[in-house]
Enzyme design. Structure first.
Site, PDB file in Angstrom:
ATOM      1  N   GLN A 215       0.865  -1.178   0.000  1.00 55.21           N
ATOM      2  CA  GLN A 215       0.000   0.000   0.000  1.00 55.21           C
ATOM      3  C   GLN A 215       0.906   1.233   0.000  1.00 55.21           C
ATOM      4  O   GLN A 215       1.458   1.621   1.032  1.00 55.21           O
ATOM      5  CB  GLN A 215      -0.915  -0.017   1.217  1.00 55.21           C
ATOM      6  N   ARG A 235      -4.726   4.291   3.972  1.00 51.57           N
ATOM      7  CA  ARG A 235      -4.031   4.974   2.884  1.00 51.57           C
ATOM      8  C   ARG A 235      -4.271   4.236   1.564  1.00 51.57           C
ATOM      9  O   ARG A 235      -4.650   3.061   1.542  1.00 51.57           O
ATOM     10  CB  ARG A 235      -2.542   5.081   3.176  1.00 51.57           C
ATOM     11  N   ALA A 256     -11.986   2.839   3.319  1.00 48.94           N
ATOM     12  CA  ALA A 256     -10.938   1.968   2.772  1.00 48.94           C
ATOM     13  C   ALA A 256     -10.016   2.718   1.811  1.00 48.94           C
ATOM     14  O   ALA A 256     -10.201   3.905   1.524  1.00 48.94           O
ATOM     15  CB  ALA A 256     -11.581   0.774   2.082  1.00 48.94           C
ATOM     16  N   HIS A 257      -9.014   1.978   1.312  1.00 41.37           N
ATOM     17  CA  HIS A 257      -7.994   2.592   0.452  1.00 41.37           C
ATOM     18  C   HIS A 257      -8.584   3.126  -0.847  1.00 41.37           C
ATOM     19  O   HIS A 257      -9.520   2.580  -1.404  1.00 41.37           O
ATOM     20  CB  HIS A 257      -6.856   1.614   0.167  1.00 41.37           C
ATOM     21  N   ASN A 258      -8.014   4.253  -1.295  1.00 40.07           N
ATOM     22  CA  ASN A 258      -8.337   4.913  -2.570  1.00 40.07           C
ATOM     23  C   ASN A 258      -9.705   5.585  -2.593  1.00 40.07           C
ATOM     24  O   ASN A 258     -10.127   6.069  -3.649  1.00 40.07           O
ATOM     25  CB  ASN A 258      -8.261   3.931  -3.758  1.00 40.07           C
TER      26      ASN A 258
END
Length: 348
Positions: A215, A235, A256-258
């Site tokens: 990540q 991240r 969550a990510h993105n």
């Protein structure tokens, strides 16, 4: 009524002061000199209380209230007793909140736990960290390598700021907050237990087992964001996770990510937003909403509590249910199910 043991008013205001500060119209000028020193609900009002009524269904509670003044709309004026100053406005709750921030500034911008705004000798600070003026870092806080912190920011006891992070001006970082791989704007407030910038949930499976995907992104939190207790924001994998300017996120939310959240969004407690979803400006999610990954939610969207969003939602729409669908469709389906249940009951 505010508990003065925890929240002491910073000043007293007259009814005339309140009218001038908010632009509300005072209908009975003979009350101009009356003093306001606290905020209350209608039921708990005492001498010196300011209250508000925004909807007619609550207006009956004005009778017998001890409040000195009320913010209300034109349609409620006739319900206000003669013992109360009437401040007419189209936005009673907003004006009430404005006066609350003036009377009780400590309630919206927490002050140092130990009463002194200084850098404690008992904080753990890497020598490469940089601080602007008036930064407060309390005992037990941990500040990593190359961290930069803007003027007037408060880092509370036991908060941990990881290496290379940037935090802007006039921020509040509460106890037990952890920040890593993140850039944080000005006037951001992170409440106790918030975790920002940890690994996203990225894995790939196969016959040999489950492998972790690195990540490598960041978290970007823009100006004026508030994030409630024990909320977690991962991240990005390669892109950034972004929380837009002025957005307010409640307690116990997982982002969550993105994920990209727009400006001035409201996200209530226990929502879960899966990876690579985007939410447009000024959208609102009720408590417990779940959003699948790679979903696009438009601007000014409203989603009912406990809904499960599995499809994109266009701008300006209201959805609910699980799976979520437009309100009218959802209500029709609920009504149909109820009528089918009644028919079955009658036949049995």
């Amino acid at each position: 009524m505010a508990d003065t043991f925890f929240f002491t008013p910073s000043r007293q205001l007259t009814v005339a002061n309140v009218a001038e500060l908010t632009g509300a119209k005072l209908l009975n000028p003979e009350f101009s000199h009356k003093v306001i020193n606290t905020l209350s609900s209608l039921e708990n009002a005492v001498e010196g209380s300011l209250v508000f009524v925004e909807h007619r269904k609550f207006s009956d509670a004005l009778q017998g209230s001890s409040a000195v003044a009320v913010f209300c709309t034109n349609e409620i004026v006739f319900k206000v007793p003669d013992t109360m100053a009437v401040l007419v406005t189209s936005t009673p709750q907003r004006d009430f909140a404005q006066i609350g921030r003036i009377l009780f500034p400590d309630s919206v911008k927490p002050m140092p736990w130990f009463g002194q705004k200084e850098i404690s000798p008992h904080a753990h600070i890497h020598p490469t960290a940089k601080f602007a003026h008036d930064v407060c870092i309390e005992a037990g806080a941990v500040i990593g390598r190359n961290v930069e912190i803007g003027a007037g920011t408060l880092i509370s006891s036991t908060a941990v700021i990881g290496e290379n992070c940037r935090i802007g001006r006039d921020c509040y970082i509460a106890p037990k907050v952890t920040v890593q791989c993140s850039l944080i704007g000005d006037t951001v407030q992170l409440y106790p237990g918030v975790c920002i910038g940890q690994d996203g949930f990225g894995y790939v499976g196969g016959i040999s087992g489950i492998e972790k995907i690195p990540q490598l992104g960041r978290v970007i939190i823009e100006d004026g964001v508030e994030i409630g207790a024990n909320t977690t924001i991962d991240r990005g994998t390669f892109q950034d996770t972004v929380i837009g300017e002025g957005s307010k996120i409640d307690n116990l939310v997982q982002i969550a990510h993105n994920v990209k959240i727009g400006r001035y969004c409201l996200i209530a407690a226990q929502c879960g937003i899966a990876g690579s979803t985007s939410i447009g400006d000024m959208s609102q999610l009720g408590g417990g909403v779940g959003v699948a990954d790679h979903i696009v939610i438009g601007k000014c969207v409203q989603i009912a509590a406990r809904s499960g969003v599995m499809n994109d939602i266009p701008d300006g729409e209201k959805w609910g249910g699980s799976p979520a669908r437009p309100f009218k469709q959802w209500f029709r389906e609920v009504a149909t199910l109820r009528s089918m249940g009644k028919v079955k009951k009658e036949r049995s």
